[in-house]
Every structure is written in C-alpha cells, then in structure tokens.
Design an enzyme around this catalytic site. Sequence first.
Site, mmCIF file in Angstrom:
data_model
loop_
_atom_site.group_PDB
_atom_site.id
_atom_site.type_symbol
_atom_site.label_atom_id
_atom_site.label_comp_id
_atom_site.label_asym_id
_atom_site.label_seq_id
_atom_site.Cartn_x
_atom_site.Cartn_y
_atom_site.Cartn_z
ATOM 1 N N CYS A 236 0.830 -1.208 0.000
ATOM 2 C CA CYS A 236 0.000 0.000 0.000
ATOM 3 C C CYS A 236 0.859 1.250 0.000
ATOM 4 C CB CYS A 236 -0.917 0.006 1.207
ATOM 5 S SG CYS A 236 -2.214 -1.195 1.028
ATOM 6 N N CYS A 415 12.948 6.733 -13.103
ATOM 7 C CA CYS A 415 11.720 6.243 -12.460
ATOM 8 C C CYS A 415 11.917 6.350 -10.958
ATOM 9 C CB CYS A 415 11.398 4.816 -12.902
ATOM 10 S SG CYS A 415 12.615 3.616 -12.350
#
Length: 462
Positions: A236, A415
């Site tokens: 999460c 990234c």
Amino acid sequence: MDKIEQLRREIAEKEAELVQLRAQLVDAEKLSAGIENDKDEGEGEWKWPLAESDYERYSRQMIVPNFGLQGQLNIKHAKVLLVGAGGLGCPAAAYLAGAGVGTLGLVDGDAVEASNLHRQVAHSTDRVGMMKVDSAVTYLKGLNPTITYRAHATHLTPQNAEEIVSQYDLVLDCTDHPTSRYLISDICVLLSKPLISASAFQTSGQLIVLNNPPGKGPCYRCVFPKPPPPESVIGCGEGGIIGPVVGVMGVLQALEAIKLLVRGDHLKSRAGDEEAVKQVGMLLFSAMGDVPFRTVRMRGKRKGCFACAGDDSALTLNELKTSMDYIQFCGVNQPVKLLQPEERISVVEYERISRESKTHLLLDVREKEHFGLSNIRGSINIPIGRFTAHRGEGSELSDLIPGDVPPDAPIYIVCRVGNDSQIATKKLKDLGVDRNGERFIGDILGGLKAWKAAVDPSLPFI
Ligand SMILES: [Zn+2]
C-alpha cells in the site's frame, strides 16, 4: 528536526508507560469488581450473568434479534487475534473491542508512521514512532477498558505462529502481503481456527471467511493455490490506498467476526458438530464501480489441497516451523538487470548535465499521480505502461518521445528506484530510437530515490 525526533521519542515512551499503567488499573479494577461480585452473589443481590455495567454498555446490540444475552456471552468468552494493526486491523479492532470481545490480541512488528494516519484510525500524530500494537491498545483501552488486550509486538513468523495463534479462537488476517496470508491460513488450518481474511488496494477490496467450520470450509490455498507473480505485488505504501476503502473492509471483517461468534461457530466445530458447510462467497468491493458490492460464489475445499486435505495434506506443525519458506514460495521481486553499466548514469552525472543545459530529453516513467507530487525540473512524464503497451515498429513513436526534440538529443530515463527506467530504455533501443548507438539513451541509476538522497532532498514524495 532533532528536537522533533526527541519529543516524539519522549512522547512514545510516556505513552508506553501510560499503556502499562492503564493495564495495571484495569487489572486492579477487575480484581476489585470480582471481590464485589462475590460479595453480591453471597448476599443474593446480583444474580444476572453479566455485570451491571455490561448491560449498560452492550444493551444496544443485545436487543437486536438473534443476538441476545447468549450472543453477548459468546462474544465475552471469545479470544480473537488480529494479525496486523494497520488499515484493516484498526477499524476491525475498534468494533470488536466495542462489542466486548473478551480477549483481543494484536500482532504487528511495525511502528506508527505519519503516512499510516490517513487510514489507520487507531493511531495518532503524537504516537508516531510508537509500536503499532501499543498505540492501538492505547486507543482501544480508551474505547473499552473492561476487556483483556494482548499486544504481540512482532511479525508473525513460522517460528512464533503456533505459540501466538493457539491462544485464540478466531483469527482475522489484516495484513497486506501474500507471504503472511499463506502463513496465517496454514497455521489456522493446523490449529483448527476459523479465519476471516480481507485485503484492500487503491479503490477496491475483498473479503472471505475461511476454514469455517475448521476442517470443513476451504482454506486460503484452496482459493488461491498459487501466489500472485511477485512483480504484481505492490504494498500500500507504493500502490496507494484510499482510507475509507480499507476502512470498509476492516469493518466488514469485524462484522463477520461478530456474526460467527454470536452464532457460536467457533464452539460448534470443536464439539465435532456435523453441520452442513454453507456455500462460501468472496465479497468484492469496488469503490469506483457501478456496483460497489458483489459476491462471487466459491467452490468448497480443493481436492488434494497442500494444507487442508486432512491425511493427504503435506503440511504439519513441525514442517511449518522448520522448513516452510513463505518468502521463497511467493517469489522474490528481483531488481531488474537489463542494461550494461555504460548505459546508465548516476544522479550526480545527470545533475551536471542539467546544469550545463545541453539539449537533452529527460523522461520520467512513473505514474502521473506520482509525477504530479514531485519531479525533476524539465522532465516529461510518459508512464511506463505506454512503453510496455507500445506495439513496436510501425506504431507512432511520438507516444513515447515528444516531437519537438532534435533527433540526436540524448535521452535520459528516470523512475522511482531504477527498474522501470531500464525497461523503458530497452524498449526505445529495441524500437531503434538510438540508431545503433549513434544517439545516447540511458537511465538514471537509483531513480528519484537516489536523486532525493544525493541531489535534491527537498523532493516531497518519492
Ligand atoms: Zn485448503
């Protein structure tokens, strides 16, 4: 910053001390109540099965049809374990404590972080840094000081699972990773405990009641015999989660637990009751869907299940403790190694290039929501999905490279940590954008995480 850290630590220590004191107070109160109860009984004044204060506290649920006094007694005598004191565990624990579950155990080896607070409602800003189990127990004692709490400040492991889980009648899986899901299911099968399993990710969630009645209902392996591919598993922390979505799933877990305890399922199974196994359904919640709640009917137990096929099953308590490797079973997410060292540059090198303002292109391949929160100046956002979905030669290249860049300008790709950037770099080279090495295309080692560490610590989120 040091001052803040020091204050946080001091508050956490004081909170821990308070937890101890509150526990001592509850014990002392119980002792004193016990003495008074005995006295009452002796004088024939109090002849009801619950304490007077319990009728006051729980009457609103006890008068609900099919709940009644017996339902409350079943709940009062139950011992429930929640594995995980996070987004699912906090609301689930709150409702179970409120309902009067006699003993509530919490297992969690993590400490509270500020990024937990938008969804982990039992914790608070002044308890950042405190162990989650201690923070949750502090909150729960405020809610209901009359029940017993057990804080297990550790991660559940194959080595400690038997000792912890055997103390309880019912288990709630409130964790967020496949490794713990298989471990929790296996130990519940071996120790004959019903299991309520839930998960939530971004805007959706799922819920299923397993091993109920023990030995008869399917286990987690019956439903998911194979773990998901490791690269598909995002915690999460990275994938994101909307607070009320995981909250809904935790509340539903508490509801299933209360239903199960009121019915006395956990007691029947022990007595060897041969009641027919009800059809098992998996509840799917999609916060953004046209139909937010759906139930998918599941097949029952899987023939030859590794864990729950009885005598045919390969799993034993000893096997689990000594030779089960859940991390290996679920696979390890290996770092990507697609590029050669000369195809990669360091963040310091890129910082020099950007300072010299040579014409170049910097592509950031994170999702647009991540990019929107923080990015390197001048970078252009092309999410990695556009690279992986690109059909190759013949398809529009301008999807990946903005049209207004000179065709010989070098391309750098960045990234989050330096995995997706390699995939994107490789894709551009496969498409021939580097014209056999004439044009430099490479990625930035370590991604924005390294950039924040070495160049710009002010980036607010990676
Ligand atoms: Zn099974």
